[in-house]
Design a protein around this motif. Structure first.
Motif, PDB file in Angstrom:
ATOM      1  N   VAL A 124      -5.030  -2.322  -5.202  1.00  9.06           N
ATOM      2  CA  VAL A 124      -3.989  -3.124  -4.558  1.00  9.06           C
ATOM      3  C   VAL A 124      -4.596  -4.257  -3.743  1.00  9.06           C
ATOM      4  CG1 VAL A 124      -2.121  -3.086  -2.848  1.00  9.06           C
ATOM      5  CG2 VAL A 124      -2.353  -1.201  -4.489  1.00  9.06           C
ATOM      6  N   LEU A 125      -5.674  -3.957  -3.028  1.00  7.13           N
ATOM      7  CA  LEU A 125      -6.265  -4.916  -2.088  1.00  7.13           C
ATOM      8  C   LEU A 125      -7.385  -5.752  -2.692  1.00  7.13           C
ATOM      9  CD1 LEU A 125      -6.512  -2.471   0.946  1.00  7.13           C
ATOM     10  CD2 LEU A 125      -4.838  -4.313   0.684  1.00  7.13           C
ATOM     11  N   SER A 126      -7.882  -5.348  -3.863  1.00  8.89           N
ATOM     12  CA  SER A 126      -9.061  -5.997  -4.473  1.00  8.89           C
ATOM     13  C   SER A 126     -10.224  -6.012  -3.478  1.00  8.89           C
ATOM     14  CB  SER A 126      -8.716  -7.435  -4.913  1.00  8.89           C
ATOM     15  OG  SER A 126      -7.691  -7.441  -5.870  1.00  8.89           O
ATOM     16  N   CYS A 127     -10.560  -4.824  -3.002  1.00  5.42           N
ATOM     17  CA  CYS A 127     -11.612  -4.721  -1.983  1.00  5.42           C
ATOM     18  C   CYS A 127     -12.421  -3.450  -2.208  1.00  5.42           C
ATOM     19  CB  CYS A 127     -10.980  -4.711  -0.586  1.00  5.42           C
ATOM     20  SG  CYS A 127     -10.021  -3.221  -0.242  1.00  5.42           S
ATOM     21  N   GLY A 128     -13.381  -3.195  -1.316  1.00  4.84           N
ATOM     22  CA  GLY A 128     -14.204  -2.002  -1.389  1.00  4.84           C
ATOM     23  C   GLY A 128     -13.586  -0.833  -0.644  1.00  4.84           C
ATOM     24  N   THR A 129     -14.308   0.299  -0.654  1.00  6.16           N
ATOM     25  CA  THR A 129     -13.787   1.525  -0.063  1.00  6.16           C
ATOM     26  C   THR A 129     -13.605   1.396   1.449  1.00  6.16           C
ATOM     27  OG1 THR A 129     -14.809   2.871  -1.789  1.00  6.16           O
ATOM     28  CG2 THR A 129     -14.210   3.988   0.241  1.00  6.16           C
ATOM     29  N   ASP A 130     -14.550   0.763   2.143  1.00  3.84           N
ATOM     30  CA  ASP A 130     -14.444   0.643   3.602  1.00  3.84           C
ATOM     31  C   ASP A 130     -13.169  -0.091   4.000  1.00  3.84           C
ATOM     32  OD1 ASP A 130     -16.842   1.908   3.723  1.00  3.84           O
ATOM     33  OD2 ASP A 130     -18.027   0.121   4.208  1.00  3.84           O
ATOM     34  N   GLU A 131     -12.917  -1.218   3.350  1.00  6.67           N
ATOM     35  CA  GLU A 131     -11.722  -1.995   3.676  1.00  6.67           C
ATOM     36  C   GLU A 131     -10.455  -1.252   3.272  1.00  6.67           C
ATOM     37  OE1 GLU A 131      -9.657  -5.395   5.174  1.00  6.67           O
ATOM     38  OE2 GLU A 131     -11.691  -4.585   5.426  1.00  6.67           O
ATOM     39  N   ALA A 132     -10.513  -0.558   2.124  1.00  9.33           N
ATOM     40  CA  ALA A 132      -9.347   0.204   1.669  1.00  9.33           C
ATOM     41  C   ALA A 132      -9.002   1.314   2.660  1.00  9.33           C
ATOM     42  CB  ALA A 132      -9.617   0.787   0.284  1.00  9.33           C
ATOM     43  N   MET A 133     -10.025   2.031   3.162  1.00 14.84           N
ATOM     44  CA  MET A 133      -9.780   3.088   4.139  1.00 14.84           C
ATOM     45  C   MET A 133      -9.183   2.518   5.424  1.00 14.84           C
ATOM     46  SD  MET A 133      -9.998   6.373   4.707  1.00 14.84           S
ATOM     47  CE  MET A 133     -11.263   7.096   3.640  1.00 14.84           C
ATOM     48  N   LYS A 134      -9.727   1.417   5.892  1.00 11.53           N
ATOM     49  CA  LYS A 134      -9.237   0.787   7.119  1.00 11.53           C
ATOM     50  C   LYS A 134      -7.772   0.370   6.976  1.00 11.53           C
ATOM     51  CE  LYS A 134     -10.060  -3.231  10.093  1.00 11.53           C
ATOM     52  NZ  LYS A 134     -10.922  -4.434  10.310  1.00 11.53           N
ATOM     53  N   LYS A 135      -7.444  -0.262   5.844  1.00  9.25           N
ATOM     54  CA  LYS A 135      -6.080  -0.745   5.643  1.00  9.25           C
ATOM     55  C   LYS A 135      -5.097   0.404   5.433  1.00  9.25           C
ATOM     56  CE  LYS A 135      -6.564  -5.188   6.062  1.00  9.25           C
ATOM     57  NZ  LYS A 135      -6.468  -6.114   4.943  1.00  9.25           N
ATOM     58  N   MET A 136      -5.524   1.477   4.781  1.00  9.35           N
ATOM     59  CA  MET A 136      -4.628   2.612   4.590  1.00  9.35           C
ATOM     60  C   MET A 136      -4.249   3.241   5.928  1.00  9.35           C
ATOM     61  SD  MET A 136      -3.439   3.148   1.638  1.00  9.35           S
ATOM     62  CE  MET A 136      -2.721   4.734   2.104  1.00  9.35           C
ATOM     63  N   TYR A 137      -5.228   3.433   6.791  1.00 10.35           N
ATOM     64  CA  TYR A 137      -4.902   3.991   8.108  1.00 10.35           C
ATOM     65  C   TYR A 137      -4.119   2.991   8.949  1.00 10.35           C
ATOM     66  CZ  TYR A 137      -7.146   8.478   7.699  1.00 10.35           C
ATOM     67  OH  TYR A 137      -7.435   9.770   7.325  1.00 10.35           O
ATOM     68  N   GLY A 138      -4.365   1.713   8.729  1.00  8.11           N
ATOM     69  CA  GLY A 138      -3.566   0.707   9.407  1.00  8.11           C
ATOM     70  C   GLY A 138      -2.108   0.787   8.991  1.00  8.11           C
ATOM     71  N   ALA A 139      -1.864   0.988   7.693  1.00  3.00           N
ATOM     72  CA  ALA A 139      -0.490   1.094   7.186  1.00  3.00           C
ATOM     73  C   ALA A 139       0.203   2.338   7.713  1.00  3.00           C
ATOM     74  CB  ALA A 139      -0.510   1.098   5.660  1.00  3.00           C
ATOM     75  N   LEU A 140      -0.502   3.475   7.706  1.00  2.55           N
ATOM     76  CA  LEU A 140       0.099   4.715   8.207  1.00  2.55           C
ATOM     77  C   LEU A 140       0.386   4.626   9.702  1.00  2.55           C
ATOM     78  CD1 LEU A 140      -2.061   7.293   6.218  1.00  2.55           C
ATOM     79  CD2 LEU A 140       0.373   6.823   5.885  1.00  2.55           C
ATOM     80  N   LEU A 168       0.824  -1.206   0.000  1.00  2.00           N
ATOM     81  CA  LEU A 168       0.000   0.000   0.000  1.00  2.00           C
ATOM     82  C   LEU A 168       0.858   1.257   0.000  1.00  2.00           C
ATOM     83  CD1 LEU A 168      -2.799  -1.003   2.540  1.00  2.00           C
ATOM     84  CD2 LEU A 168      -3.122  -0.514   0.110  1.00  2.00           C
ATOM     85  N   LEU A 169       1.873   1.292   0.853  1.00  2.00           N
ATOM     86  CA  LEU A 169       2.697   2.492   0.972  1.00  2.00           C
ATOM     87  C   LEU A 169       3.601   2.698  -0.238  1.00  2.00           C
ATOM     88  CD1 LEU A 169       3.607   2.141   4.744  1.00  2.00           C
ATOM     89  CD2 LEU A 169       2.077   3.835   3.733  1.00  2.00           C
ATOM     90  N   SER A 170       3.830   1.643  -1.009  1.00  2.15           N
ATOM     91  CA  SER A 170       4.672   1.786  -2.200  1.00  2.15           C
ATOM     92  C   SER A 170       3.846   1.982  -3.473  1.00  2.15           C
ATOM     93  CB  SER A 170       5.581   0.556  -2.358  1.00  2.15           C
ATOM     94  OG  SER A 170       4.828  -0.629  -2.505  1.00  2.15           O
ATOM     95  N   ARG A 171       2.514   1.840  -3.384  1.00  2.00           N
ATOM     96  CA  ARG A 171       1.695   1.978  -4.588  1.00  2.00           C
ATOM     97  C   ARG A 171       0.603   3.044  -4.489  1.00  2.00           C
ATOM     98  NH1 ARG A 171      -0.357  -3.688  -6.835  1.00  2.00           N
ATOM     99  NH2 ARG A 171      -1.466  -2.181  -8.147  1.00  2.00           N
ATOM    100  N   VAL A 172       0.217   3.407  -3.295  1.00  7.74           N
ATOM    101  CA  VAL A 172      -0.882   4.359  -3.142  1.00  7.74           C
ATOM    102  C   VAL A 172      -0.332   5.775  -2.983  1.00  7.74           C
ATOM    103  CG1 VAL A 172      -2.845   5.055  -1.727  1.00  7.74           C
ATOM    104  CG2 VAL A 172      -2.377   2.621  -2.109  1.00  7.74           C
ATOM    105  N   PRO A 173      -0.696   6.700  -3.869  1.00  9.76           N
ATOM    106  CA  PRO A 173      -0.237   8.084  -3.738  1.00  9.76           C
ATOM    107  C   PRO A 173      -1.000   8.826  -2.636  1.00  9.76           C
ATOM    108  CG  PRO A 173      -1.673   7.872  -5.638  1.00  9.76           C
ATOM    109  CD  PRO A 173      -1.515   6.487  -5.075  1.00  9.76           C
TER     110      PRO A 173
END
Length: 424
Positions: free
Chosen positions: A341-357, A285-290
């Motif tokens: 990257v995750l092949s998922c919906g917006t809710d899961e994407a938001m959760k994982k992005m904040y998890g990564a940060l 996520l951190l290497s692909r998401v701007p």
């Protein structure tokens, strides 16, 4: 694939006239076992008699890269004429010295290619070991470090660096290998930093106006939080730029009746590799998401999306870019890439992005990969802005004055490569 017209041209004009002379003599320090024509468009250089070590060179490429002084400037190595017009050879011969191969072209031009040059620039090969280009052998490796390893940080003397290229090279090596270097004994003046920066290369203008910025802790009107007295979180400078600064100078000019404002320099590459090893999903996520960033000052506004871990064409870590001071809300562009990257919906994407940060910051705040110091007048810090995070504790009391400058990465790397090449 060759065009029909190109094939006809070779069959009628070129191939019947091409001749090859070999084997080569063996008295040269660099030799080959044989040079052969390969089809219509290339030659093969066999580097040993067993023929399991070889390089292939296309005529188009050979003509385009003729190294002679008619085609290339002898000092700057820049092309002097159009080398793309005709790459039709009429002969391929081995030099009597056994150190080079010569190609004669249809327009009468002759090109000589030394075997050392061919091996160093080989692009289609088998079982060879390419020599490093001048200067590159010294800068390929970097050293990952943590707080236990960094007991003797890289440093040079200011007067030595200003008068001796070997000392300047030592500083730049430290900047590349570890991500920072201290310059000791620097006069606590703005001019001394300008003079040091001038030894490295051109300055990069900043959004505060001009090439040098000055922070004074007693200024009441603060245009940027780093100009205040509060804590500044770990960051790299200016992800809002199309290309962030490659190098940052920090110079404490005054520290009077003061307390606090300690500095931490963190190996961001080692932190990135920690994330990759312990949580590959977060690393992806951190290497692909701007991430969106924004700077809004009195006279300017900058906006840019930037990935945190920036990879090169081989998926190797090239740079790290992160600045929570200037980070904007995650937006559609960020979340669309996270979903991909995750092949998922917006809710899961938001959760994982904040998890990564959050995970990234947990590692940063642990100080496992940090070198802690107190910058005081007389110590000039050079920081590789693509390689390390830096942060500052709050100034508890007193007066502090700091100035800074930037270089583009290509400028300080150019100086490093040049000094390494000259030293060889």
């Amino acid at each position: 694939m060759l065009s029909f017209a190109r094939k006809m041209l070779l069959s009628r004009l070129a191939l019947p006239a091409i001749r090859v002379s070999y084997p080569l003599r063996t008295q040269a320090t660099m030799s080959a076992a044989a040079v052969n024509i390969k089809g219509e468009n290339s030659i093969m250089v066999n580097w040993n008699k067993k023929k399991d070590s070889w390089s292939k060179y296309h005529f188009d490429w050979l003509r385009d890269n003729c190294p002679c002084t008619k085609c290339r400037h002898p000092g700057y190595n820049q092309r002097l004429l159009n080398t793309l017009e005709d790459a039709t050879p009429t002969s391929v011969e081995v030099e009597d010295s056994g150190t080079a191969v010569e190609v004669k072209w249809r327009d009468g031009h002759r090109s000589q290619y030394l075997y050392e040059w061919l091996l160093a620039n080989s692009y289609c090969h088998n079982n060879i070991s390419k020599p490093a280009k001048p200067g590159e052998d010294k800068i390929k490796e970097i050293t990952l470090w943590d707080h236990k390893m960094m007991v003797d940080p890289p440093q040079v003397n200011y007067n030595d660096m200003m008068t001796n290229d070997d000392s300047l090279l030592t500083m730049l090596r430290g900047l590349h290998q570890y991500g920072f270097c201290f310059v000791l004994g620097a006069p606590p003046t703005e001019e001394s930093m300008k003079e040091a920066a001038n030894r490295v290369g051109p300055f990069k203008n900043g959004y505060f106006g001009g090439q040098q910025w000055v922070m004074k802790s007693d200024i009441l009107t603060i245009e940027h939080v780093s100009f205040g007295t509060g804590k500044v979180l770990p960051h790299t400078d200016d992800p809002v730029y199309f290309e962030p600064p490659g190098m940052t100078w920090l110079h404490v000019l005054a520290y009077e009746n003061a307390e606090g404002a300690g500095t931490r320099i963190m190996d961001a590459f080692n932190i990135a590799y920690h994330v990759k090893q312990h949580n590959p999903e977060y690393y992806a996520l951190l290497s692909r998401v701007p991430i969106p960033y924004e700077i809004m000052l009195k006279d300017c506004t900058y906006r840019k999306h930037r990935k945190t871990f920036i990879l090169d064409d081989d998926d190797e870590l090239l740079a790290v870019s992160l600045n929570h001071i200037d980070r904007r809300p995650l937006d559609e562009k960020s979340l669309a890439e996270a979903r991909k990257v995750l092949s998922c919906g917006t809710d899961e994407a938001m959760k994982k992005m904040y998890g990564a940060l959050r995970y990234l910051h947990e590692v940063m705040y642990s100080n496992q990969y940090a070198y802690t110091c107190d910058l005081r007048p007389g110590v000039l810090a050079a920081v590789n802005n693509w390689r390390v995070f830096h942060s500052r504790d709050a100034l508890i009391k007193g007066y502090r004055k700091v100035c800074g400058m930037h270089h583009n990465r290509e400028d300080w790397m150019s100086k490093l490569l040049t000094l390494e090449r000259l030293k060889n």
